[in-house]
Design a protein around this motif. Structure first.
Motif, PDB file in Angstrom:
ATOM      1  N   PRO A 184      51.764  50.409  23.696  1.00 59.82           N
ATOM      2  CA  PRO A 184      51.426  51.871  22.573  1.00 59.82           C
ATOM      3  C   PRO A 184      50.548  52.192  22.979  1.00 59.82           C
ATOM      4  O   PRO A 184      49.605  51.829  23.801  1.00 59.82           O
ATOM      5  CB  PRO A 184      50.943  50.413  21.396  1.00 59.82           C
ATOM      6  CG  PRO A 184      51.450  49.304  21.748  1.00 59.82           C
ATOM      7  CD  PRO A 184      51.981  49.466  23.035  1.00 59.82           C
ATOM      8  N   GLY A 185      50.644  53.545  21.706  1.00 59.90           N
ATOM      9  CA  GLY A 185      49.530  54.637  21.982  1.00 59.90           C
ATOM     10  C   GLY A 185      49.800  55.343  23.309  1.00 59.90           C
ATOM     11  O   GLY A 185      49.468  56.602  24.155  1.00 59.90           O
ATOM     12  N   LYS A 206      51.554  61.580  29.942  1.00 61.95           N
ATOM     13  CA  LYS A 206      50.061  62.108  30.025  1.00 61.95           C
ATOM     14  C   LYS A 206      49.579  60.900  30.960  1.00 61.95           C
ATOM     15  O   LYS A 206      48.738  60.825  31.688  1.00 61.95           O
ATOM     16  CB  LYS A 206      49.222  62.133  28.346  1.00 61.95           C
ATOM     17  CG  LYS A 206      48.288  62.669  29.098  1.00 61.95           C
ATOM     18  CD  LYS A 206      47.935  62.811  26.852  1.00 61.95           C
ATOM     19  CE  LYS A 206      46.184  62.906  27.045  1.00 61.95           C
ATOM     20  NZ  LYS A 206      46.126  61.665  26.176  1.00 61.95           N
ATOM     21  N   ASP A 207      49.990  59.512  30.551  1.00 59.02           N
ATOM     22  CA  ASP A 207      50.017  58.525  30.944  1.00 59.02           C
ATOM     23  C   ASP A 207      50.634  58.293  32.299  1.00 59.02           C
ATOM     24  O   ASP A 207      50.182  57.675  33.073  1.00 59.02           O
ATOM     25  CB  ASP A 207      49.831  57.563  30.004  1.00 59.02           C
ATOM     26  CG  ASP A 207      48.882  57.636  28.939  1.00 59.02           C
ATOM     27  OD1 ASP A 207      47.687  57.960  29.534  1.00 59.02           O
ATOM     28  OD2 ASP A 207      49.483  57.781  28.115  1.00 59.02           O
ATOM     29  N   LYS A 261      45.497  42.557  25.559  1.00 57.28           N
ATOM     30  CA  LYS A 261      46.729  42.295  24.724  1.00 57.28           C
ATOM     31  C   LYS A 261      48.048  43.136  25.219  1.00 57.28           C
ATOM     32  O   LYS A 261      48.406  43.203  24.061  1.00 57.28           O
ATOM     33  CB  LYS A 261      46.500  41.964  23.388  1.00 57.28           C
ATOM     34  CG  LYS A 261      45.178  41.224  23.422  1.00 57.28           C
ATOM     35  CD  LYS A 261      45.344  40.560  21.595  1.00 57.28           C
ATOM     36  CE  LYS A 261      44.732  39.249  21.621  1.00 57.28           C
ATOM     37  NZ  LYS A 261      43.393  39.729  20.295  1.00 57.28           N
ATOM     38  N   THR A 262      48.285  43.325  27.230  1.00 56.52           N
ATOM     39  CA  THR A 262      49.483  44.204  26.946  1.00 56.52           C
ATOM     40  C   THR A 262      50.483  43.391  27.322  1.00 56.52           C
ATOM     41  O   THR A 262      51.690  43.794  28.076  1.00 56.52           O
ATOM     42  CB  THR A 262      48.932  45.369  27.619  1.00 56.52           C
ATOM     43  OG1 THR A 262      47.789  45.292  28.985  1.00 56.52           O
ATOM     44  CG2 THR A 262      47.904  46.937  26.346  1.00 56.52           C
ATOM     45  N   GLU A 263      49.649  41.990  28.436  1.00 56.11           N
ATOM     46  CA  GLU A 263      51.432  41.801  29.008  1.00 56.11           C
ATOM     47  C   GLU A 263      51.141  39.794  28.529  1.00 56.11           C
ATOM     48  O   GLU A 263      49.620  39.488  28.232  1.00 56.11           O
ATOM     49  CB  GLU A 263      49.666  41.268  30.415  1.00 56.11           C
ATOM     50  CG  GLU A 263      50.356  42.291  31.451  1.00 56.11           C
ATOM     51  CD  GLU A 263      49.805  43.727  30.867  1.00 56.11           C
ATOM     52  OE1 GLU A 263      50.613  45.205  31.024  1.00 56.11           O
ATOM     53  OE2 GLU A 263      48.438  44.334  30.364  1.00 56.11           O
ATOM     54  N   ASP A 264      51.909  39.390  28.235  1.00 60.31           N
ATOM     55  CA  ASP A 264      52.163  37.950  28.242  1.00 60.31           C
ATOM     56  C   ASP A 264      51.303  37.257  29.215  1.00 60.31           C
ATOM     57  O   ASP A 264      51.134  37.674  30.439  1.00 60.31           O
ATOM     58  CB  ASP A 264      53.725  37.671  27.672  1.00 60.31           C
ATOM     59  CG  ASP A 264      54.527  37.511  28.841  1.00 60.31           C
ATOM     60  OD1 ASP A 264      54.120  38.247  30.373  1.00 60.31           O
ATOM     61  OD2 ASP A 264      55.553  38.386  28.777  1.00 60.31           O
ATOM     62  N   GLU A 265      51.616  35.926  28.905  1.00 57.75           N
ATOM     63  CA  GLU A 265      51.134  35.292  30.135  1.00 57.75           C
ATOM     64  C   GLU A 265      51.822  35.030  31.261  1.00 57.75           C
ATOM     65  O   GLU A 265      50.947  35.100  32.557  1.00 57.75           O
ATOM     66  CB  GLU A 265      51.670  33.687  29.428  1.00 57.75           C
ATOM     67  CG  GLU A 265      49.991  32.532  29.857  1.00 57.75           C
ATOM     68  CD  GLU A 265      49.164  32.728  30.238  1.00 57.75           C
ATOM     69  OE1 GLU A 265      48.569  32.656  30.768  1.00 57.75           O
ATOM     70  OE2 GLU A 265      47.920  33.359  28.938  1.00 57.75           O
ATOM     71  N   ARG A 266      52.464  35.055  31.312  1.00 56.37           N
ATOM     72  CA  ARG A 266      53.564  34.969  33.041  1.00 56.37           C
ATOM     73  C   ARG A 266      53.154  36.590  33.654  1.00 56.37           C
ATOM     74  O   ARG A 266      52.891  36.430  34.941  1.00 56.37           O
ATOM     75  CB  ARG A 266      54.869  34.862  32.323  1.00 56.37           C
ATOM     76  CG  ARG A 266      55.498  34.984  33.444  1.00 56.37           C
ATOM     77  CD  ARG A 266      57.091  34.827  33.673  1.00 56.37           C
ATOM     78  NE  ARG A 266      57.547  36.152  32.533  1.00 56.37           N
ATOM     79  CZ  ARG A 266      57.950  37.293  33.528  1.00 56.37           C
ATOM     80  NH1 ARG A 266      57.766  36.944  35.110  1.00 56.37           N
ATOM     81  NH2 ARG A 266      58.646  37.742  31.963  1.00 56.37           N
ATOM     82  N   LYS A 267      52.672  37.172  32.742  1.00 63.11           N
ATOM     83  CA  LYS A 267      52.770  38.446  33.268  1.00 63.11           C
ATOM     84  C   LYS A 267      51.346  38.935  33.704  1.00 63.11           C
ATOM     85  O   LYS A 267      50.553  38.921  34.700  1.00 63.11           O
ATOM     86  CB  LYS A 267      52.692  39.816  32.696  1.00 63.11           C
ATOM     87  CG  LYS A 267      54.019  40.135  32.715  1.00 63.11           C
ATOM     88  CD  LYS A 267      55.004  41.488  31.880  1.00 63.11           C
ATOM     89  CE  LYS A 267      56.024  41.526  32.203  1.00 63.11           C
ATOM     90  NZ  LYS A 267      56.716  42.579  30.900  1.00 63.11           N
TER      91      LYS A 267
END
Ligand code: 5GP
Length: 210
Positions: free
Chosen positions: A45-46, A51-52, A138-144
């Motif tokens: 998100p964002g 650009k990114d 908060k961009t990745e879940d636990e596994r990541k």
């Protein structure tokens, strides 16, 4: 002002704060531009395409590999990331320096071809600190997160291949350090041949010194 363009490579584990530090430094400088990478990772998100990152499919990415369109590329935490060669070449031909934000595998590949590049490692004060940062964004879940931490250990083992180490304990200090490195590198006499020549010629013309 930078005369001979520099390739500045900022590397280090993901989540360490590289992007924030880089953005702050580049916001104040017109002589150095950010190289936007291609990736197969989904957009967060964002984030803005172009650009990114250039968010492309695996098929498109593989075509670019075949066409040798990357200066370097690597699989990072399960996705493909690569630096488009054309962008860097065009910037250099316009006498602009370029900054890359890439992982350690990619940086090590660039070291093989750009001997006079400037290689900077950004490290967390500790692995615990890096874990905290990865969880906070908060961009990745636990596994990541686990995968990124495992990869970070390998990356940290390669610090000694770099020329500069910034430990991101205090953000302002880290920004100051990166800005200082870029400034110091850009005013090295060897990168200012034209100015050195001009001074010599002016002084000679002046007849004061040889
Ligand atoms: P993120 O997915 O968090 O944006 O980036 C993950 C990691 O990939 C970061 O360490 C980032 O520096 C790295 N990365 C971004 N672009 C490139 C690239 O073009 N090549 C390589 N080798 N790594 C990249």
């Amino acid at each position: 002002m930078i005369r001979k363009p520099i390739l500045v490579v900022v590397s280090g584990p993901s989540g360490v704060g590289k992007t924030t530090i880089i953005k702050a430094v580049l916001a104040k400088r017109k002589d150095i531009i950010f190289s936007v990478s291609c990736t197969t990772r989904p957009k967060r998100p964002g984030e803005v395409h172009g650009k990114d990152y250039f968010f492309i499919t695996e098929k498109e990415f593989k075509k670019m590999i075949e066409r040798k369109e990357f200066l370097e590329w690597a699989e990072v935490h399960g996705y493909l990331y690569g630096t488009p060669r054309r962008f860097v070449e065009e910037a250099f031909s316009n006498n602009k320096s370029v900054l890359l934000d890439i992982d350690v595998q990619g940086a090590m590949k660039v070291m093989e071809t750009f001997e006079d590049g400037v290689f900077i490692f950004v490290a967390p004060p500790s692995i615990e600190d890096l874990e905290k940062r990865l969880r906070k964004r908060k961009t990745e879940d636990e596994r990541k997160i686990k995968r990124r931490l495992e990869d970070a250990l390998w990356e940290l083992r390669n610090i000694d291949k770099f020329q500069y180490l910034i430990i991101n304990k205090d953000l302002d200090e880290a920004i100051y350090s990166l800005g200082s490195i870029v400034t110091a590198e850009s005013i090295k006499v060897e990168r200012l041949e034209d100015d050195v020549k001009r001074y010599k010629e002016e002084v000679l013309k002046d007849g004061r010194k040889g």
